[in-house]
Motif scaffolding. Structure first.
Motif, PDB file in Angstrom:
ATOM      1  N   ALA A 153      53.806  45.554 -57.000  1.00  0.00           N
ATOM      2  CA  ALA A 153      53.816  47.297 -56.849  1.00  0.00           C
ATOM      3  C   ALA A 153      55.370  47.592 -56.484  1.00  0.00           C
ATOM      4  CB  ALA A 153      53.020  47.412 -55.556  1.00  0.00           C
ATOM      5  N   LEU A 154      56.283  46.709 -55.953  1.00  0.00           N
ATOM      6  CA  LEU A 154      57.647  46.881 -55.330  1.00  0.00           C
ATOM      7  C   LEU A 154      58.367  47.645 -56.505  1.00  0.00           C
ATOM      8  CD1 LEU A 154      58.998  46.729 -52.776  1.00  0.00           C
ATOM      9  CD2 LEU A 154      59.917  44.331 -53.642  1.00  0.00           C
ATOM     10  N   PRO A 155      58.447  47.375 -57.672  1.00  0.00           N
ATOM     11  CA  PRO A 155      59.231  48.041 -58.622  1.00  0.00           C
ATOM     12  C   PRO A 155      58.693  49.554 -58.942  1.00  0.00           C
ATOM     13  CG  PRO A 155      58.845  45.878 -59.726  1.00  0.00           C
ATOM     14  CD  PRO A 155      57.900  46.002 -58.353  1.00  0.00           C
ATOM     15  N   LEU A 156      57.417  49.550 -58.769  1.00  0.00           N
ATOM     16  CA  LEU A 156      56.871  51.086 -58.787  1.00  0.00           C
ATOM     17  C   LEU A 156      57.550  51.925 -57.571  1.00  0.00           C
ATOM     18  CD1 LEU A 156      54.932  53.384 -60.112  1.00  0.00           C
ATOM     19  CD2 LEU A 156      53.129  52.525 -58.491  1.00  0.00           C
ATOM     20  N   PHE A 157      57.384  51.484 -56.289  1.00  0.00           N
ATOM     21  CA  PHE A 157      57.927  51.952 -55.285  1.00  0.00           C
ATOM     22  C   PHE A 157      59.423  52.329 -55.119  1.00  0.00           C
ATOM     23  CE2 PHE A 157      54.120  50.074 -52.854  1.00  0.00           C
ATOM     24  CZ  PHE A 157      53.364  50.845 -53.265  1.00  0.00           C
ATOM     25  N   ILE A 158      60.285  51.290 -55.776  1.00  0.00           N
ATOM     26  CA  ILE A 158      61.521  51.493 -55.761  1.00  0.00           C
ATOM     27  C   ILE A 158      62.180  52.387 -56.665  1.00  0.00           C
ATOM     28  CG2 ILE A 158      63.726  50.386 -56.333  1.00  0.00           C
ATOM     29  CD1 ILE A 158      62.605  47.692 -55.248  1.00  0.00           C
ATOM     30  N   THR A 159      61.495  52.516 -57.949  1.00  0.00           N
ATOM     31  CA  THR A 159      61.608  53.451 -59.008  1.00  0.00           C
ATOM     32  C   THR A 159      61.442  54.743 -58.510  1.00  0.00           C
ATOM     33  OG1 THR A 159      61.201  52.008 -60.813  1.00  0.00           O
ATOM     34  CG2 THR A 159      61.262  54.074 -61.480  1.00  0.00           C
ATOM     35  N   ILE A 160      60.355  55.085 -57.725  1.00  0.00           N
ATOM     36  CA  ILE A 160      59.940  56.374 -57.300  1.00  0.00           C
ATOM     37  C   ILE A 160      60.945  56.962 -56.383  1.00  0.00           C
ATOM     38  CG2 ILE A 160      58.233  57.802 -56.093  1.00  0.00           C
ATOM     39  CD1 ILE A 160      56.086  56.076 -57.335  1.00  0.00           C
ATOM     40  N   PHE A 161      61.301  55.892 -55.409  1.00  0.00           N
ATOM     41  CA  PHE A 161      62.387  56.228 -54.431  1.00  0.00           C
ATOM     42  C   PHE A 161      63.751  56.576 -55.051  1.00  0.00           C
ATOM     43  CE2 PHE A 161      65.841  54.992 -51.406  1.00  0.00           C
ATOM     44  CZ  PHE A 161      65.250  55.671 -50.297  1.00  0.00           C
ATOM     45  N   THR A 162      64.340  55.996 -56.108  1.00  0.00           N
ATOM     46  CA  THR A 162      65.416  56.114 -56.443  1.00  0.00           C
ATOM     47  C   THR A 162      65.356  57.301 -57.341  1.00  0.00           C
ATOM     48  OG1 THR A 162      65.000  54.588 -58.551  1.00  0.00           O
ATOM     49  CG2 THR A 162      66.147  53.817 -56.621  1.00  0.00           C
ATOM     50  N   HIS A 163      64.232  57.945 -58.044  1.00  0.00           N
ATOM     51  CA  HIS A 163      64.287  59.147 -58.800  1.00  0.00           C
ATOM     52  C   HIS A 163      63.750  60.242 -57.989  1.00  0.00           C
ATOM     53  CE1 HIS A 163      64.369  56.184 -62.327  1.00  0.00           C
ATOM     54  NE2 HIS A 163      64.589  57.337 -62.905  1.00  0.00           N
ATOM     55  N   ARG A 164      63.521  60.070 -56.709  1.00  0.00           N
ATOM     56  CA  ARG A 164      63.282  61.215 -55.644  1.00  0.00           C
ATOM     57  C   ARG A 164      61.887  61.758 -56.264  1.00  0.00           C
ATOM     58  NH1 ARG A 164      66.667  58.810 -53.606  1.00  0.00           N
ATOM     59  NH2 ARG A 164      68.343  59.543 -52.621  1.00  0.00           N
ATOM     60  N   GLY A 165      61.018  60.866 -56.850  1.00  0.00           N
ATOM     61  CA  GLY A 165      59.711  61.426 -57.279  1.00  0.00           C
ATOM     62  C   GLY A 165      59.150  60.700 -58.440  1.00  0.00           C
ATOM     63  N   ILE A 166      58.340  61.339 -59.298  1.00  0.00           N
ATOM     64  CA  ILE A 166      57.866  60.648 -60.532  1.00  0.00           C
ATOM     65  C   ILE A 166      58.305  61.362 -61.654  1.00  0.00           C
ATOM     66  CG2 ILE A 166      55.794  60.156 -59.297  1.00  0.00           C
ATOM     67  CD1 ILE A 166      54.128  62.347 -60.626  1.00  0.00           C
ATOM     68  N   GLU A 167      58.981  62.321 -61.566  1.00  0.00           N
ATOM     69  CA  GLU A 167      59.618  62.911 -62.835  1.00  0.00           C
ATOM     70  C   GLU A 167      60.824  62.065 -63.269  1.00  0.00           C
ATOM     71  OE1 GLU A 167      60.618  66.966 -61.851  1.00  0.00           O
ATOM     72  OE2 GLU A 167      58.546  67.655 -61.524  1.00  0.00           O
ATOM     73  N   GLY A 168      60.867  61.980 -64.597  1.00  0.00           N
ATOM     74  CA  GLY A 168      62.096  61.439 -65.208  1.00  0.00           C
ATOM     75  C   GLY A 168      62.046  59.955 -65.306  1.00  0.00           C
ATOM     76  N   ILE A 169      60.706  59.376 -64.927  1.00  0.00           N
ATOM     77  CA  ILE A 169      60.444  57.996 -64.875  1.00  0.00           C
ATOM     78  C   ILE A 169      59.952  57.527 -66.083  1.00  0.00           C
ATOM     79  CG2 ILE A 169      59.228  56.076 -64.021  1.00  0.00           C
ATOM     80  CD1 ILE A 169      59.081  57.558 -61.379  1.00  0.00           C
ATOM     81  N   ASP A 170      60.746  56.474 -66.954  1.00  0.00           N
ATOM     82  CA  ASP A 170      59.969  55.904 -68.323  1.00  0.00           C
ATOM     83  C   ASP A 170      58.956  54.950 -67.868  1.00  0.00           C
ATOM     84  OD1 ASP A 170      59.505  54.882 -70.576  1.00  0.00           O
ATOM     85  OD2 ASP A 170      61.797  53.994 -70.914  1.00  0.00           O
ATOM     86  N   TRP A 171      57.835  55.607 -67.836  1.00  0.00           N
ATOM     87  CA  TRP A 171      56.629  54.932 -67.514  1.00  0.00           C
ATOM     88  C   TRP A 171      56.087  53.702 -68.361  1.00  0.00           C
ATOM     89  CZ3 TRP A 171      54.600  55.488 -62.665  1.00  0.00           C
ATOM     90  CH2 TRP A 171      54.826  56.882 -62.223  1.00  0.00           C
ATOM     91  N   TRP A 172      56.411  53.613 -69.571  1.00  0.00           N
ATOM     92  CA  TRP A 172      55.913  52.689 -70.425  1.00  0.00           C
ATOM     93  C   TRP A 172      57.053  51.364 -69.992  1.00  0.00           C
ATOM     94  CZ3 TRP A 172      51.857  52.746 -72.855  1.00  0.00           C
ATOM     95  CH2 TRP A 172      51.168  54.003 -73.371  1.00  0.00           C
ATOM     96  N   TRP A 173      58.321  51.656 -69.813  1.00  0.00           N
ATOM     97  CA  TRP A 173      59.218  50.611 -69.321  1.00  0.00           C
ATOM     98  C   TRP A 173      58.649  49.924 -68.048  1.00  0.00           C
ATOM     99  CZ3 TRP A 173      61.973  50.634 -65.110  1.00  0.00           C
ATOM    100  CH2 TRP A 173      62.868  49.178 -64.904  1.00  0.00           C
ATOM    101  N   LEU A 174      58.490  50.885 -67.151  1.00  0.00           N
ATOM    102  CA  LEU A 174      58.100  50.545 -65.987  1.00  0.00           C
ATOM    103  C   LEU A 174      56.733  49.801 -65.818  1.00  0.00           C
ATOM    104  CD1 LEU A 174      58.551  50.373 -62.695  1.00  0.00           C
ATOM    105  CD2 LEU A 174      57.343  52.806 -62.556  1.00  0.00           C
ATOM    106  N   ILE A 175      55.524  50.197 -66.415  1.00  0.00           N
ATOM    107  CA  ILE A 175      54.303  49.226 -66.710  1.00  0.00           C
ATOM    108  C   ILE A 175      54.526  48.196 -67.285  1.00  0.00           C
ATOM    109  CG2 ILE A 175      52.038  49.641 -67.731  1.00  0.00           C
ATOM    110  CD1 ILE A 175      52.037  52.582 -67.325  1.00  0.00           C
TER     111      ILE A 175
END
Length: 419
Positions: A153-175
């Motif tokens: 779960a930690l990569p998900l939280f770090i990615t959301i924190f660095t992007h300041r939200g869920i917009e712009g996240i490459d979800w396929w890469w993250l999953i």
């Protein structure tokens, strides 16, 4: 200063060799060789290092970032290799798992990867694969499961924190990354548990062999105690009586001495019969016992039944052969398969016990270290006019150890003189 001839030195050397042999056996039985294991863990180390290193090299002009990042990746690689180098089924992996330094290093690597992921680049999330793998190897199963889920779960939280939200996240890469972190961690938990189970099985196998030997010792001690206890008491009392009668009644003293001599001769015959196996085992019982021992030791086996009644001396020697052969298979502990069969040829019957050995030196060890067991069996077989062979044999291109005993179906037992 102790020399190599010192008994304590030799005992330590033997213990060290036995420890190395045990590790080799456990790793071999796991089905994952040490070379394969190290190739596997280094493959994932390369995955962990590739993306952060590519990110650092994309901006070569940022020298401070490049230097700090390179030193961090070097520290991660060295730490990962140190923790993951021992085979998970070996004693070394078990020792690392109990080491406080390993646990502190694991925590430090997790914190380091999290910090660089937050402050530098999302590519630093990839080393979470290695942290998850190390957690699966080092920690007990329940704690390892909790840590692996947290690391997933930690990569998900770090990615959301660095992007300041869920917009712009490459979800396929993250999953994909999260699934890899979870999968590798659970994989290492399974491998570690498999190693523990194999070590426990190996310990149980050695315990069974020791128990079998101890059972034989106790049986012999009990038989000798029952046989000699009363007889020696009689000899002692009659000797004291004869000593008192030397001058008072020489004739009676002579009778007492004659009785002592007779009791001694009788006892000597009984002891010889007992030690030579006069209280003989039964072949059917030994075959059942062999199945139980091999099943408990996890050794594949095929044991042929003999559906005919044999003369008692012949049945006893065949039973001793089964006992000695199976005891050797269990005691040496490196066999995976064991085959026991009978061959009937006119007026002779043979029994053959095969076991596959994993190394040529193991066969040589069993062949040269004949010990009292095979020597005693050779004596029993010779007394019935039979022959015995024990040594290496190649079957289907693979080395085996064979114990073969051939006996006449109407044996003539050589009687010992009790004089």
């Amino acid at each position: 200063m102790r020399t190599r001839d010192d008994p304590l030195w030799r005992a330590k050397g033997n213990a060290s060799r036995e420890g190395v042999e045990t590790n080799d056996e456990v790793m071999r039985e796991s089905g994952v060789t040490l070379t394969l294991w190290r190739l596997y863990q280094h493959f994932w180390l390369l995955i962990c290092l590739f993306f952060p290193l590519a990110s650092l090299m994309s901006k070569p002009d940022a020298q401070l970032r490049l230097a700090v990042g390179s030193m961090t990746l070097l520290f991660f690689a060295v730490s990962y290799t140190w923790i993951m180098w021992p085979h998970p089924a070996s004693q070394g992996a078990r020792t690392r798992g109990r080491s406080l330094a390993s646990l502190l290093l694991l925590a430090a690597l997790g914190l380091l990867v999290s910090t660089f992921s937050l402050l530098d680049d999302p590519a630093w999330l990839w080393p979470f694969l290695g942290v998850s793998a190390m957690a699966g190897v080092l920690l007990p199963m329940r704690r390892a499961g909790i840590v692996v889920v947290s690391l997933t779960a930690l990569p998900l939280f770090i990615t959301i924190f660095t992007h300041r939200g869920i917009e712009g996240i490459d979800w396929w890469w993250l999953i994909a990354l999260m699934l890899l972190v979870r999968g590798l961690g659970l994989d290492m938990i399974g491998v570690s548990r498999m190693g523990s189970a194999i070590r426990e099985l190996h310990t149980a196998r050695q315990t069974l062999a020791r128990m079998k030997v101890e059972e034989e010792r106790l049986r012999l001690a009990r038989d000798l105690h029952d046989l000699l206890g009363q007889t020696l008491s009689v000899i002692t009392l009659k000797s004291e009586l004869a000593r008192n009668l030397i001058t008072e009644d020489p004739a009676r003293c002579a009778r007492e001495l004659a009785e002592i001599e007779q009791v001694g001769r009788t006892t000597l015959r009984e002891v010889r019969k007992t030690v030579a196996g006069y209280r003989q085992p039964q072949l059917s019982s030994e075959l059942d016992s062999a199945r139980q021992l091999l099943e408990a030791a996890g050794i594949e086996h095929s044991i042929e039944e003999l559906h005919e009644e044999l003369p008692q001396p012949l049945d006893a020697v065949l039973a001793w052969t089964v006992r000695e052969g199976i005891t050797n298979v269990i005691r040496h502990g490196r066999a995976r398969r064991c085959l026991l069969n009978f061959v009937r040829e006119r007026e002779r019957i043979s029994i053959e016990i095969f076991n596959d050995r994993q190394r040529a030196e193991d066969i040589a060890e069993q062949y040269t270290d004949r010990g009292n067991g095979l020597a005693g069996l050779q004596e029993r077989v010779s007394n019935l006019g039979g022959s015995m062979e024990a040594g290496p044999l190649t079957l289907s291109g693979k080395q085996h150890f064979r114990l073969r005993v051939e006996l006449p179906t109407q044996p003539t037992v050589l009687q010992e003189d009790g004089q």
